[in-house]
Write an enzyme that holds these catalytic residues in place. Structure first.
Site, PDB file in Angstrom:
ATOM      1  N   LYS A 281       0.863  -1.181   0.000  1.00  0.00           N
ATOM      2  CA  LYS A 281       0.000   0.000   0.000  1.00  0.00           C
ATOM      3  C   LYS A 281       0.903   1.235   0.000  1.00  0.00           C
ATOM      4  O   LYS A 281       1.934   1.242   0.692  1.00  0.00           O
ATOM      5  CB  LYS A 281      -0.877  -0.039   1.257  1.00  0.00           C
ATOM      6  CG  LYS A 281      -1.920   1.053   1.367  1.00  0.00           C
ATOM      7  CD  LYS A 281      -2.742   0.871   2.653  1.00  0.00           C
ATOM      8  CE  LYS A 281      -3.866   1.879   2.787  1.00  0.00           C
ATOM      9  NZ  LYS A 281      -4.656   1.669   4.020  1.00  0.00           N
TER      10      LYS A 281
ATOM     11  N   SER B 157      -9.727   1.627   3.206  1.00  0.00           N
ATOM     12  CA  SER B 157      -8.852   2.406   2.326  1.00  0.00           C
ATOM     13  C   SER B 157      -7.857   1.567   1.522  1.00  0.00           C
ATOM     14  O   SER B 157      -7.381   2.025   0.487  1.00  0.00           O
ATOM     15  CB  SER B 157      -8.087   3.419   3.161  1.00  0.00           C
ATOM     16  OG  SER B 157      -7.186   2.754   4.023  1.00  0.00           O
TER      17      SER B 157
ATOM     18  N   SER C 209      -9.757  -0.786   7.353  1.00  0.00           N
ATOM     19  CA  SER C 209      -9.175  -0.534   6.034  1.00  0.00           C
ATOM     20  C   SER C 209      -8.479  -1.720   5.377  1.00  0.00           C
ATOM     21  O   SER C 209      -8.104  -1.644   4.208  1.00  0.00           O
ATOM     22  CB  SER C 209      -8.193   0.625   6.104  1.00  0.00           C
ATOM     23  OG  SER C 209      -8.899   1.830   6.062  1.00  0.00           O
TER      24      SER C 209
END
Lengths: 486, 490, 91
Positions: B83, B158, B182
């Site tokens: 990420k 997210s 997330s």
């Protein structure tokens, strides 16, 4: 109306740890810009703080030295405000659980003359907390430059109560605080290097009243004399304002050392909303009493306590003690020398006069006198003083050879022997010289015999001349009297 | 395996086996994923960037290690993508924000170092909601990621790039971060496994912080087995993170292979009320039945503070974020507004221009909750209520070994469906948020599909630092159903 | 919520449209947060850390840092190994 000033000081002291408060990159002064940095110092995405144990230990030491209450638990809070010298735009500090609370600083006001002791008083402290320092901004014509080398250094904020009442007291307070911190090896406290910085809260009130007036915070006091002058100016400004019917507004003002006046920075309405909250990246500190005990055992004697001991127990004159006691290495030197000598007050005198003179003539580092490899060891100085006391060498001769001892690292005994400077105490030789002097100057001899006491001096002078000053004056005097008046 | 064109469909453990047996090289594996990315990422947009040359160099080094018999672990030569909030030296870290567009990290995150030490090929940078704030990946300054199961729908967030990349078989394994769900919510919406470890299990050093007291890094994969393996690699106490916990890391991959005795699972009644999609409910009920049939005991429990978790979370997370994101100011390493005339301008304009709407909204909300006169009513009260939420879980775990819930009330929703209504977006995290507030580990595993073929996820919440047990319970189910191995057609 | 005050605290310049939009949205969020005011939290210790510990620290052993190049690599503007900022107006 007559007004009195009430002043509180916030003193920031950089601790002399090897690494920073919340990351292990080196601390230092005068390194090339932005090289004492790493992800944590620059506040890069993802960087996290880790406490420096030594900084906490040093803070406890300061707390004990200043008789504070040491917290059982303290924690870290973020103080949020934007400023280019602060990499994360928040400062890790301590808001409601500081490491030390209360405490006191003993101060001494100037005496009636430099050789007389002044009055002493205790100034109360509010608290001491630990935080991280910010970087350094340099302002230019159209922009500013930032160096983050200083950012993240451990910084102790020592907050006094509004318990100082004149610029002279402010000066005495800073001097005493600095002596304590330097002698405890907490910080070199060099204001030029920003290792000690100071803000003052100043208000005035009519003499005889007890409520505090509106306070003004004064910033940019970068030297000890700057603090004194700034505070002095601000008291004058406020007094004048009140006398002219104006009111004092609560604000922050800046001292301009070149123009010697203060100017407004921000008012109370513009005050920061710091949004303090506990730093979620750091765990709290638990200070167990065992640790505090251990630190207190290693605590150095407070400078004023030492001074009292020197004066009362060792009979050292005040002037010498006041020159000694602000300087711990010098005191250590002195005590070592004194322990080898029967006349400590003479040793003290030699240390604060002759030794300091030589040291300051030769090398001198920025943090005061470096005595660790002093060419004249404490034992060697003690030997010199003992030689005077024992009548082996005269005081004048000793004063003459001391610079040479310092330059050559030779002991007093060696130099005296090499140069044949010991006093002549050999009775036969002196008797021969005295007899010669009497026969060379019968007039003086007759006058003395006739009751004119002073006439003996001419005879002594000629003996001393003949021995180039090395004859023991006491023996010469005795011998002449015996020969003249049998 | 001889057909190298299908390498990218394999799981981490299959890749590990294939590399070990010499069926293919790490270079071939890496090339397979790179060509897969080129093939499908125009549609999915899971990646913000990837460094092809660097990945191939790492793969070649792995092959050399293997040739000389010095591999560094089971995942040596297997790609793991990150990420775009996890630092890797020399690589970008945008956090999907314009303000970090030009930034390159001068250092490795602790997890990145651990991956490198395990011989992993550290791969591309995955899309997310800007600074991990969001539940749909629509808040990325570089455009949203699409759900591989339905390109008109969000992948969740997210960590939407991390979940979509695994679902689209653009990476076998990825890392995301989880502050309020997330990792688990996008895993659920994309039909893959995603796990948030216990707070303190994985170092946060090098993870661009959103909410420091809640953030954890965790793995995504097709199977629980892979998640266990990857978690084992990234876990462990880190002296650079004061909140990382000094507890030993067991071998999770070994632990899940041990025979496991069915245990007791709790079903919090507050999670099964209104607001849950019918397909989700059906699927979860089937999973509950599966566990019952296996001999697990399922009991109703109560977590009475559940409805408070969203306001508590948003007060705490936004407060911490407002402070954590203050460093992105246009001064030292973030983009500076060209319209600034003084230092104050640099801040307000660089941040005004550089941050997206949700980030601005949350920074303002967070600053408000800490501001003079409001701290006690908001931040302090939220922290106290957080204690009550933790107490609820402590009580629950006196009765049960793990808690079973849906991961998300709904399957993947359409783009734009919730983006203009912050509260409804915040509510999509209702099942995941309290786990972060209590610091507990949680895993989402695929447990079914809706009638329209959208994946559904089941969440299991475990006791603190008991990831081994949690993974074993999850693996029991996943080993048999293997729903994460279903592949969307792209 | 005094949005201008808080936006200034957060140092975020808002467009007029954002200002209007946020005013409404954040107002709704604050209403939603009202739930918190009803909770009885008397005597409850706040949770700052999920698993609190004490004295997580290092010994004072320094390491080397960045070179000035590394430190300034991402800087929007630098001069003389330092970061350039527009003139700081004291406030």
């Amino acid at each position: 109306m007559d007004y009195e000033a009430v002043i509180g000081l916030e003193v920031h002291v950089q601790l002399n740890t090897k690494s920073k408060m919340f990351t292990r990159v080196s601390t230092g002064f005068g390194k090339s810009p932005n090289t004492l940095t790493n992800p944590v110092v620059l506040g890069l995405p993802g960087a996290l703080p880790v406490m420096n144990r030594d900084a906490i230990e040093k803070s406890i030491k300061v707390g004990l030295l200043l008789s504070c209450k040491i917290a059982e638990v303290c924690k870290w809070d973020r103080k949020n405000y934007f400023y280019p010298d602060m990499p994360k735009n928040y400062q890790i500090s301590q808001f409601d659980q500081p490491i030390c609370e209360g405490g006191e600083v003993e101060i001494e006001m100037p005496g009636d003359s430099p050789s007389e002791i002044g009055s002493h008083r205790i100034v109360q402290l509010t608290r001491i907390h630990l935080e991280e320092d910010v970087g350094k901004l340099t302002h230019y014509e159209s922009d500013s430059l930032v160096d983050y080398n200083r950012a993240g250094c451990p910084l102790l904020e020592i907050v006094s109560e509004p318990d100082l009442y004149s610029p002279e007291e402010v000066f005495a307070y800073l001097t005493s605080l600095r002596n304590s911190l330097v002698s405890a090896e907490i910080s070199p406290c060099d204001m030029e290097k920003g290792q000690l910085r100071c803000d003052a809260n100043i208000s005035i009130r009519p003499v005889g009243t007890s409520t505090l007036g509106t306070k003004v915070e004064l910033k940019n006091l970068n030297t000890i004399s700057g603090v004194k002058n700034g505070v002095e100016y601000e008291i004058r400004r406020q007094t004048k304002a009140l006398n002219e019917g104006e009111t004092i507004i609560q604000e922050t003002r800046r001292w301009n050392p070149d123009q010697k006046y203060t100017t407004p920075m921000r008012t109370k309405e513009m005050a920061h909303d710091y949004r303090y909250f506990p730093d979620p990246d750091l765990m709290p500190v638990k200070i167990d009493p065992e640790w505090v005990n251990r630190i207190s055992k290693d605590l150095p004697e407070k400078p004023f306590d030492k001074q009292r001991r020197y004066m009362e127990e060792m009979n050292i004159p005040y002037t010498s003690t006041s020159a000694l006691c602000g300087d711990r290495p010098l005191c250590e030197y002195f005590e070592k020398a004194a322990s080898h000598c029967s006349a400590p007050s003479k040793v003290a005198n030699w240390v604060v006069n002759d030794l300091l003179r030589e040291v300051s003539h030769s090398e001198k580092d920025q943090q005061g006198v470096n005595l660790e490899n002093c060419p004249v060891s404490p034992e060697s100085l003690a030997e010199l003083v003992n030689l005077i006391e024992d009548g082996v060498v005269s005081n004048n001769v000793a004063k003459e050879i001391f610079p040479e001892m310092y330059a050559s690292r030779k002991s007093a005994k060696t130099l005296i022997a090499e140069k044949g400077l010991e006093m002549k105490s050999d009775g036969d030789e002196i008797e021969t010289l005295c007899a010669q002097a009497i026969s060379n100057d019968p007039d003086a001899a007759d006058k003395f015999r006739g009751g004119k006491e002073g006439a003996i001096n001419a005879l002594k002078g000629s003996v001393m001349k003949a021995t180039r000053g090395q004859a023991n004056p006491k023996i010469v005097d005795e011998t002449l009297r015996r020969l003249l008046l049998p | 395996m001889t057909d190298h064109s299908e390498i990218f469909t394999l799981t981490g453990s299959e890749l590990s086996d294939g590399l070990a047996s010499g069926q293919f090289s790490s270079e071939e594996v890496t090339k397979s994923y790179l060509s897969r990315i080129k093939e499908v990422d125009d549609k999915v947009h899971a990646f913000l960037s990837y460094d092809e040359e660097d990945m191939l160099d790492q793969a070649k080094s792995s092959d050399q290690r293997r040739a000389s018999g010095k591999i560094l672990g089971p995942l040596d030569g297997v790609p793991v993508c990150l990420k775009d909030v996890i630092s890797a030296k020399g690589q970008p870290l945008t956090a999907a924000s314009k303000i970090l567009e030009k930034y390159r990290s001068p250092y490795d995150a602790t997890v990145t170092i651990k991956l490198k030490k395990a011989g992993v090929v550290v791969g591309g940078r995955l899309n997310l909601d800007e600074f991990a704030m969001g539940s749909s990946t629509e808040n990325s300054a570089y455009g949203p990621t699409c759900n591989p199961w339905d390109l008109g729908r969000v992948p969740g967030g997210s960590s939407g790039g991390s979940s979509a990349a695994v679902a689209a078989r653009e990476a076998p394994l990825t890392l995301g971060s989880d502050t309020g769900g997330s990792i688990r919510q996008p895993a659920s919406l994309c039909g893959v496994v995603g796990m948030k470890p216990t707070y303190g299990r994985v170092s946060r050093y090098g993870l661009a912080a959103f909410a420091s007291s809640l953030d954890q890094i965790g793995p995504f994969s097709q199977t629980v087995e892979d998640t266990a393996q990857l978690l084992e690699i990234i876990s462990g106490h880190d002296p650079l993170d004061s909140t990382s916990y000094p507890t030993p890391v067991p071998s999770f991959s070994n632990e899940i292979r041990q025979p496991f005795k069915p245990c007791k699972l709790g079903l919090p009644k507050e999670f099964f009320g209104t607001g849950m999609d019918d397909d989700v409910r059906k699927s979860i009920e089937q999973s509950i039945q599966w566990y019952r049939d296996k001999g697990y005991e399922l009991v109703e429990i109560s977590l009475p503070t559940t409805e408070l978790s969203i306001p508590v979370y948003y007060v705490i997370a936004t407060a911490e974020a407002s402070s954590n994101l203050a460093r992105y100011d246009g001064i030292r390493y973030t983009s500076r507004s060209e319209h600034a005339e003084n230092a104050i301008d640099v801040y307000a304009k660089s941040r005004g221009e550089g941050f997206g709407e949700e980030v601005k909204r949350r920074c303002i909300l967070g600053a408000y909750g800490l501001s003079s006169g409001y701290y006690d009513a908001y931040y302090l009260r939220a922290q106290k209520t957080r204690t009550l939420i933790r107490n609820d879980f402590d009580k629950a775990f006196e009765q049960v070994d793990a808690i079973l819930t849906p991961t998300s009330p709904t399957p993947a929703f359409k783009f734009g469906e919730k983006s203009e209504d912050p509260i409804s977006m915040y509510l999509s995290d209702i099942y995941t948020i309290s786990t972060n507030l209590a610091g507990l580990p949680g895993i989402s595993i695929p447990c079914g599909f809706t009638e329209n073929g959208l994946p559904i996820g089941m969440q299991l919440i475990g006791q603190a630092f008991e990831e081994g047990k949690l993974l074993s319970i999850a693996h029991d189910y996943d080993r048999e159903l293997q729903l994460g191995r279903s592949q969307p057609s792209l | 919520m005094d949005i201008d005050y808080v936006a200034n605290l957060a140092r975020i310049e808002l467009t007029p449209e954002e200002r209007k939009k946020f005013q409404g949205q954040l107002g709704d969020v604050l209403v939603y947060f009202e739930k918190l005011q009803e909770v009885n939290v008397e005597g409850v210790t706040p949770t700052a850390h999920a698993f609190p510990r004490f004295n997580v620290w290092d010994e004072d052993e320094p390491t080397t840092g960045f070179t000035s190049d590394e430190a300034l690599k991402n800087a929007p503007k630098s001069r003389n190994d330092q970061i350039v900022v527009p003139k700081v107006i004291e406030e």
